[in-house]
Write a protein that holds these residues in place. Structure first.
Motif, short mmCIF file in Angstrom:
data_model
loop_
_atom_site.label_atom_id
_atom_site.label_comp_id
_atom_site.label_asym_id
_atom_site.label_seq_id
_atom_site.Cartn_x
_atom_site.Cartn_y
_atom_site.Cartn_z
N LEU A 32 -1.35 2.16 7.03
CA LEU A 32 0.05 1.93 7.39
C LEU A 32 0.21 2.33 8.85
CD1 LEU A 32 2.98 1.22 6.65
CD2 LEU A 32 3.25 3.60 5.89
N GLU A 33 0.56 1.37 9.67
CA GLU A 33 0.76 1.61 11.10
C GLU A 33 2.26 1.53 11.37
OE1 GLU A 33 -0.31 2.61 14.91
OE2 GLU A 33 -1.51 2.66 13.09
N ILE A 34 2.80 2.55 12.02
CA ILE A 34 4.24 2.65 12.27
C ILE A 34 4.56 2.17 13.68
CG2 ILE A 34 6.20 4.24 12.34
CD1 ILE A 34 4.86 3.96 9.56
N ILE A 64 6.56 -6.70 15.94
CA ILE A 64 5.38 -6.78 15.08
C ILE A 64 4.72 -8.11 15.45
CG2 ILE A 64 4.50 -6.79 12.71
CD1 ILE A 64 5.89 -4.17 13.59
N ASP A 65 3.92 -8.07 16.51
CA ASP A 65 3.28 -9.26 17.05
C ASP A 65 1.79 -9.23 16.73
OD1 ASP A 65 2.31 -7.32 18.78
OD2 ASP A 65 3.38 -8.07 20.53
N ILE A 66 1.06 -10.16 17.26
CA ILE A 66 -0.37 -10.27 16.98
C ILE A 66 -1.12 -9.00 17.42
CG2 ILE A 66 -0.97 -11.49 19.12
CD1 ILE A 66 -2.48 -12.12 15.61
N ASN A 67 -0.69 -8.37 18.48
CA ASN A 67 -1.35 -7.14 18.94
C ASN A 67 -1.18 -6.01 17.92
OD1 ASN A 67 -2.34 -8.21 21.37
ND2 ASN A 67 -0.37 -7.87 22.36
N ALA A 68 0.02 -5.86 17.37
CA ALA A 68 0.26 -4.83 16.36
C ALA A 68 -0.53 -5.12 15.09
CB ALA A 68 1.75 -4.76 16.05
#
Length: 104
Positions: free
Chosen positions: A74-76, A83-87
């Motif tokens: 889980l990344e906050i 919440i893009d491709i990098n995230a």
């Protein structure tokens, strides 16, 4: 509802931590929770490996173990962060790390 000017720590403390506790995640149990887990990729490189190449490093916000078996990450992010491709790639890279081997 969390304010739009909240930061990542606010989201972690006010949303993620209570939610994970309600789901039964607790450090040192079969449903273990690892917070801010440091990860490094010592052998990630493009082309020929050189002695001067630096390892890639990161910290997964949460690595969660389900019933002592499977894992997920889980990344906050703060509310204003997209919440893009990098995230998404960041989270996938943590999940694929050999020390994690998460399914999700």
């Amino acid at each position: 509802m969390i304010p739009h000017d909240a930061n990542e720590t606010d989201v972690r403390e006010e949303i993620a931590a209570p939610m994970l506790a309600a789901l039964g995640y607790e450090r040192g149990t079969a449903n273990n929770i690892a917070r801010e887990a440091p990860l490094a990729y010592e052998r990630q490189f493009l082309g020929r490996k050189k002695g001067t190449d630096h390892p890639l490093r990161g910290r997964a916000d949460y690595i969660l173990t389900v019933a002592g078996a499977g894992r997920w990450v889980l990344e906050i992010k703060a509310p204003q962060e997209p919440i893009d491709i990098n995230a998404i790639e960041q989270t996938i890279s943590y999940a694929r790390h050999p020390e994690v081997s998460a399914a999700y």
